[in-house]
Each structure stands twice: as structure tokens, then as C-alpha cells.
Design a protein around this motif. Structure first.
Motif, PDB file in Angstrom:
ATOM      1  N   ASP A  13       0.848  -1.202   0.000  1.00  0.00           N
ATOM      2  CA  ASP A  13       0.000   0.000   0.000  1.00  0.00           C
ATOM      3  C   ASP A  13       0.882   1.251   0.000  1.00  0.00           C
ATOM      4  O   ASP A  13       0.564   2.255  -0.637  1.00  0.00           O
ATOM      5  CB  ASP A  13      -0.918   0.004   1.232  1.00  0.00           C
ATOM      6  CG  ASP A  13      -2.344   0.402   0.885  1.00  0.00           C
ATOM      7  OD1 ASP A  13      -2.527   1.001  -0.176  1.00  0.00           O
ATOM      8  OD2 ASP A  13      -3.266   0.122   1.682  1.00  0.00           O
ATOM      9  N   LEU A  72      -0.665  -9.636  -1.669  1.00  0.00           N
ATOM     10  CA  LEU A  72      -2.070  -9.306  -1.882  1.00  0.00           C
ATOM     11  C   LEU A  72      -2.556 -10.032  -3.136  1.00  0.00           C
ATOM     12  O   LEU A  72      -1.768 -10.305  -4.056  1.00  0.00           O
ATOM     13  CB  LEU A  72      -2.215  -7.785  -2.050  1.00  0.00           C
ATOM     14  CG  LEU A  72      -3.641  -7.248  -2.062  1.00  0.00           C
ATOM     15  CD1 LEU A  72      -4.270  -7.381  -0.678  1.00  0.00           C
ATOM     16  CD2 LEU A  72      -3.691  -5.782  -2.485  1.00  0.00           C
ATOM     17  N   PHE A  98      -8.807 -10.222  -1.232  1.00  0.00           N
ATOM     18  CA  PHE A  98      -9.842  -9.233  -0.898  1.00  0.00           C
ATOM     19  C   PHE A  98     -10.869  -9.103  -2.010  1.00  0.00           C
ATOM     20  O   PHE A  98     -10.594  -9.381  -3.173  1.00  0.00           O
ATOM     21  CB  PHE A  98      -9.204  -7.858  -0.633  1.00  0.00           C
ATOM     22  CG  PHE A  98      -8.710  -7.165  -1.882  1.00  0.00           C
ATOM     23  CD1 PHE A  98      -7.494  -7.513  -2.445  1.00  0.00           C
ATOM     24  CD2 PHE A  98      -9.469  -6.171  -2.501  1.00  0.00           C
ATOM     25  CE1 PHE A  98      -7.039  -6.895  -3.611  1.00  0.00           C
ATOM     26  CE2 PHE A  98      -9.018  -5.537  -3.655  1.00  0.00           C
ATOM     27  CZ  PHE A  98      -7.799  -5.900  -4.209  1.00  0.00           C
ATOM     28  N   SER A 138      -9.978  -9.742   3.302  1.00  0.00           N
ATOM     29  CA  SER A 138     -10.458  -8.367   3.530  1.00  0.00           C
ATOM     30  C   SER A 138     -11.718  -8.093   2.736  1.00  0.00           C
ATOM     31  O   SER A 138     -11.793  -8.446   1.557  1.00  0.00           O
ATOM     32  CB  SER A 138      -9.429  -7.345   3.031  1.00  0.00           C
ATOM     33  OG  SER A 138      -8.309  -7.298   3.855  1.00  0.00           O
ATOM     34  N   ASN A 166      -9.631  -9.031   7.927  1.00  0.00           N
ATOM     35  CA  ASN A 166      -9.162  -7.650   7.951  1.00  0.00           C
ATOM     36  C   ASN A 166     -10.306  -6.699   7.613  1.00  0.00           C
ATOM     37  O   ASN A 166     -11.075  -6.937   6.681  1.00  0.00           O
ATOM     38  CB  ASN A 166      -8.020  -7.515   6.935  1.00  0.00           C
ATOM     39  CG  ASN A 166      -7.383  -6.143   6.984  1.00  0.00           C
ATOM     40  OD1 ASN A 166      -7.185  -5.575   8.066  1.00  0.00           O
ATOM     41  ND2 ASN A 166      -7.053  -5.593   5.838  1.00  0.00           N
ATOM     42  N   PRO A 168     -10.882  -3.086   6.414  1.00  0.00           N
ATOM     43  CA  PRO A 168     -10.294  -1.845   5.925  1.00  0.00           C
ATOM     44  C   PRO A 168     -11.265  -0.655   5.963  1.00  0.00           C
ATOM     45  O   PRO A 168     -12.427  -0.790   5.574  1.00  0.00           O
ATOM     46  CB  PRO A 168      -9.917  -2.149   4.469  1.00  0.00           C
ATOM     47  CG  PRO A 168     -10.109  -3.620   4.290  1.00  0.00           C
ATOM     48  CD  PRO A 168     -11.136  -4.022   5.302  1.00  0.00           C
ATOM     49  N   THR A 170     -11.201   1.802   3.883  1.00  0.00           N
ATOM     50  CA  THR A 170     -10.502   2.048   2.615  1.00  0.00           C
ATOM     51  C   THR A 170     -10.421   3.520   2.244  1.00  0.00           C
ATOM     52  O   THR A 170      -9.411   3.981   1.705  1.00  0.00           O
ATOM     53  CB  THR A 170     -11.216   1.246   1.493  1.00  0.00           C
ATOM     54  OG1 THR A 170     -11.223  -0.129   1.896  1.00  0.00           O
ATOM     55  CG2 THR A 170     -10.547   1.386   0.149  1.00  0.00           C
TER      56      THR A 170
HETATM   57  O1  KIV Z   1      -7.431   0.006   1.671  1.00  0.00           O
HETATM   58  C1  KIV Z   1      -7.816  -1.133   1.342  1.00  0.00           C
HETATM   59  O2  KIV Z   1      -8.999  -1.457   1.292  1.00  0.00           O
HETATM   60  C2  KIV Z   1      -6.782  -2.084   0.979  1.00  0.00           C
HETATM   61  C3  KIV Z   1      -7.228  -3.512   0.864  1.00  0.00           C
HETATM   62  C4  KIV Z   1      -6.748  -4.136  -0.373  1.00  0.00           C
HETATM   63  C5  KIV Z   1      -6.831  -4.256   2.091  1.00  0.00           C
HETATM   64  O3  KIV Z   1      -5.628  -1.750   0.842  1.00  0.00           O
END
Ligand code: KIV
Ligand code: ZN
Length: 503
Positions: A13, A72, A98, A138, A166, A168, A170
């Protein structure tokens, strides 16, 4: 005791920070530092995103032994297969898969209904589990998803074998109270939750990512995803150093919580990431900013001198900011240099590499009286940037002033052939860039040019960061030197090398 796992996603990220691009060697150098820092999981990239990401995950998987390596993957078979392939050599591995679940993502991005999403979770989490035992799942944009649907999605993931769920935030939308309540609700309602851990992943669009992550811990999350210096898309991710130091400093509140982080490695790690990405944190950034421990006002200085605790809630040494970072000079020998590398947490270098770095250190010590920790880290960063696949290498340059004009003469190795060119310009940097254009036979557009001082001393090294573009591609380059023109030339060549590595 409650172990709070720290997942570092600087290499995934964090690398989505506008214009940040790291080559495999730089990613490996950061991964080694993250291992020394003690992070539980290194999210090393997104294997399907590009061949560069895939290679970097592979390289990191083969070298890092203590931290778990994660890739990921979207919740689709080809991504999962690619992630599994990249992670093959890792001793401890995890696939992080995710899918978006919020109404807006379902309608406008995925064009999938709730049932289709649940079916995909059931099928593809199980598919990921057939390659790797540790599966993190996620729901992207979880915090804008209907709570009942989140429970369905996460319960299905647990049934299919996910062991980390997870959550997020986001788009960085929620406030701490809301995150606290959501995590509690999920813990109380997900079926089979005793087989999984809850994790949180916050973005900083409203400046709340750290507060939200802390609220999630208080609500029952046992894993926090973060990045060094809070790097990341848009306003960035949760800053690792802040979360860790909140838990560490407020033991009265977090009495039952521990992390595996070696806090004295926070500052060296932050410095290394700043140097390698070219993104230097603002001076007033908590924990690692230049000013985070300096006291300007007389009242504060007086208080700190009589008892540091009057105005300091943490000791600078606790986060690895040595009060006496004045370390080496030109008379220092190889042993002292090796000791310094060890103290800074720099591990895994071959004897040959240490000797090369030592000779660079000696060259620097000829130009600069005191060699500070930051200078040593900048040598390491420079070394990681100078990968063997680099097409262009600076050999020499000379700047002259003639009749009010500036002339730069530059020698560059193009692969192994030395080429020399001269050009005139408005100043030394402009003239040098023009001479470089002549050598490489191509022009790049200079989008941004920046100079920072790496240390605060009078003979400080400069770090130059440039952003160059050609067509659609925009690449960042950086270079360090005690000479600002040399730093600028190195930065420009570094950006051009990246251009050739990424096409
Ligand atoms: O911010 C987000 O939703 C992400 C996901 C891929 C975990 O980085
Ligand atoms: Zn994210």
C-alpha cells in the motif's frame, strides 16, 4: 498478555504513494530492515500487479526468515495462483485476498450482487487455502458496507479457511467511536470467530487512521496494518511508528497489549524508507519528524534540562534517535563502521558489500567532518539504488563558468562504455541535465525537482528528488551527495535508470 500483530504494508500500500517506485533491491533492503524492526508480517507486494512486484515478492520470500511474507491478491483464481507462486520459497507465508463489499463498489465497480460475492468468497478463499495455510481475507470498503452483510462475508471466509479477517477503512471515512463499535459488533456476530483474528487497515483521509486503529484495538482487533512514515495512497495509511509508540507509551491503558517491535529501530527504519522512497516526512511528524524531540522555547528548554519528563513523554533513545549520533569520522576504522551498521540494524550484508560500503564511507569522510547515522543510512540507500541492472552510471562531472554562462561536462558509463558530453545551461543543474540528454540521446520532461538536507550539520549531505516523465510514465529518482549538483545529477540518472527498468 494480548499480542498485537503488526503488519507492515509499506512495500504494497505504501508503494501506492503517488510517484513512489522501488526496485527489487530497494524493496529487499526495506524488508530486511522491517525484519530487524520485528514486524510480524511484511506485505511485500501485489504479485499480479506487475512482473516487478512478482519478482520483488519472490526475492523477499527467499531472503526473509523471521517475518511472515504476504502477497495481496484479488479474490480471483489467477491472482491467487500468482501470489502462491511468488511466495513459494517463503518459510512463513500468507495470501491476503480481498473483494469489495460496500453498495457503491458492488454496483459501480464489481457489478456483482451480494449472493455472487458470498459465493466467490466461499469458493476462492478455499482455493487460496489449497496453496497456503495462512489466509487473510479483507472486505474492501468494509466500513461503508452494511453491518449484517459484513457478518455474512466474514463468516463465510472463516468457514472457507481464513484465519485473519481484515477490516479496511478504505477511504478513511470513519471516526474512532464508529470503528470501536464496528469491531465489537463483528467480534460478537461473526460465526466461528474463535478460529480467526480481527485485523484493521485504516487510511488517513480525515487524519484519523492512527486514532481509528487504536480504537479498533480497544474494540478487540489483534492485528494492525500500517506503513512506515504513514506512506500510502492519497493521504496515506496508518503510521506504524505512531501506533507502536502509543501502545508502548500508554502502558497504563494498554496494560495487556504487547507488540514484537524493537522500538529503537523505528527511527533508522523511518530514515531508510524516507531516503529510498524520496518522500521525507514533514518536520513536525510525530515520533520521527526532525522536530519531534526538539524544544525551542526557553521555558521548555529549562524544564527539559532540569528533568526531561517535564516536557517529554518518550525518550528519544527509545525510538532510536541517539542523543549522541555524532559517530564516525575519517579516522574511524572498519570495525567501528561494522559496529555502527549493527547498531543501526543493518544486517545481511556480505563481507564484500561491507568493504564496498566502507570505501564509500571513507570517501564521504573526506568531504564531511562528522559522519552521522543518517549519512550511513544514506550510503545503504544509495547502494540499494545502484543495482547491477542499471544502464547508466555517473563517472565524473565538471562545472565551469564561461562568459556568464555555465558549462557542464559529464562522463557516464552506458552499460560498460564511457560516454562524455558537454552542454551550456542557465545554471549547473540545468547544464548537467542537458549534457545527460545528449549522452542518452533522449529527452525526459522534468516535472519536479527538490533538494533536502539529510542531516542538520553545516556540511550536510543533500538529497535531491526529481520526478521525470516521458509519455504516460512518471518516475521518481533520488541521489545523495555533499555536493548539491552531484546529488541532482545522481537523482536524474536514478530516475532514468528506473525508466529503463520499468519498461
Ligand atoms: O485500503 C484497502 O482497502 C486495501 C485492501 C486491499 C486491504 O488496501
Ligand atoms: Zn489500503
Amino acid at each position: 498478555m494480548r499480542k498485537i500483530k503488526i503488519v507492515d504494508t509499506t512495500l504494497r500500500d505504501g508503494e501506492q504513494t503517488p510517484r513512489v517506485n522501488l526496485n527489487s533491491e530497494e524493496k529487499l533492503r526495506i524488508a530486511k530492515q522491517l525484519e530487524t524492526l520485528g514486524v510480524d508480517v511484511i506485505e511485500a507486494g501485489f504479485a499480479m500487479a506487475s512482473p516487478g512486484d512478482f519478482e520483488a515478492i519472490k526475492l523477499i520470500s527467499s531472503e526473509i526468515k523471521k517475518s511472515t511474507i504476504s502477497s495481496l491478491a484479488r479474490l480471483v483464481k489467477k491472482d491467487i495462483e500468482r501470489a502462491a507462486e511468488a511466495l513459494k520459497e517463503a518459510e512463513k507465508k500468507r495470501i491476503h485476498t480481498f473483494i469489495a463489499t460496500s453498495p457503491i463498489h458492488r454496483e459501480f465497480k464489481l457489478k456483482m450482487n451480494k449472493e455472487e460475492i458470498i459465493n466467490s468468497i466461499r469458493e476462492n478463499v478455499a482455493y487460496a487455502k489449497s496453496f497456503v495455510n495462512e489466509i487473510e481475507f479483507s472486505c474492501e470498503d468494509a466500513t461503508r458496507t452494511e453491518k449484517e452483510f459484513l457478518v455474512e462475508a466474514y463468516s463465510t471466509a472463516v468457514e472457507a479457511g481464513a484465519v485473519v479477517l481484515n477490516v479496511p477503512d478504505t477511504v478513511g471515512y470513519r471516526t474512532p467511536q464508529e470503528v470501536f463499535e464496528l469491531i465489537k459488533y463483528l467480534k460478537e456476530n461473526i460465526r466461528g470467530i474463535e478460529k480467526a483474528e480481527i485485523s484493521v487497515h485504516c487510511h488517513d483521509d480525515l487524519g484519523l487512521s492512527v486514532s481509528n486503529s487504536i480504537a479498533a484495538i480497544q474494540g478487540g482487533a489483534n492485528q494492525v496494518e500500517c506503513t512506515i512514515n504513514g506512506l500510502g495512497e492519497r493521504a496515506g495509511n496508518t503510521s506504524l511508528e505512531e501506533v507502536v509508540m502509543i501502545i508502548h507509551t500508554r502502558k497504563d491503558i494498554f496494560k495487556d497489549c504487547i507488540t514484537n517491535i524493537e522500538t529503537t529501530q523505528l527511527y533508522p527504519t523511518s530514515k531508510l524508507v524516507g531516503l529510498l522512497t524520496g518522500v521525507i516526512p514533514q518536520p513536525n511528524k510525530a515520533i520521527i519528524g526532525t522536530n519531534a524531540f526538539s524544544h525551542e522555547s526557553g521555558i521548555h528548554q529549562h524544564g527539559v534540562l532540569s528533568n526531561p519528563e517535564t516536557y517529554e513523554i518518550m525518550k528519544p533513545e527509545t525510538v532510536g534517535r541517539s542523543t549522541d549520533s555524532l559517530v564516525l569520522g575519517k579516522l574511524s576504522g572498519k570495525h567501528a563502521f561494522e559496529d555502527k551498521l549493527k547498531n543501526l540494524g543493518i544486517k545481511g550484508l556480505t563481507n564484500e558489500k561491507i568493504s564496498e560500503l566502507f570505501s564509500e564511507f571513507k570517501k564521504l569522510a573526506d568531504k564531511k567532518k562528522y559522519i552521522l547515522d543518517e549519512d550511513i543510512l544514506s550510503l545503504i540507500a544509495d547502494d540499494a539504488a545502484t543495482v547491477s541492472t542499471n544502464k547508466f552510471r555517473l563517472d565524473n562531472f565538471e562545472i565551469k563558468r564561461e562568459n556568464g554562462k555555465v558549462k557542464a561536462s559529464i562522463d557516464i558509463f552506458v552499460e560498460n562504455n564511457k560516454k562524455s558530453e558537454s552542454a551550456q545551461g542557465d545554471g549547473p543543474v540545468d547544464a548537467s541535465f542537458k549534457a545527460i540528454h545528449k549522452i542518452i540521446g533522449e529527452e525526459f520532461k522534468m516535472e519536479e525537482y527538490k533538494l533536502d538536507a539529510i542531516t542538520g550539520d553545516v556540511d550536510a549531505q543533500a538529497q535531491s528528488s526529481v520526478v521525470v516523465s516521458k509519455g504516460e510514465k512518471r518516475l521518481i529518482g533520488r541521489g545523495q551527495s555533499t555536493d548539491i549538483v552531484e546529488a541532482s545529477i545522481k537523482a536524474y540518472i536514478n530516475a532514468i535508470n528506473r525508466f529503463y527498468q520499468y519498461i
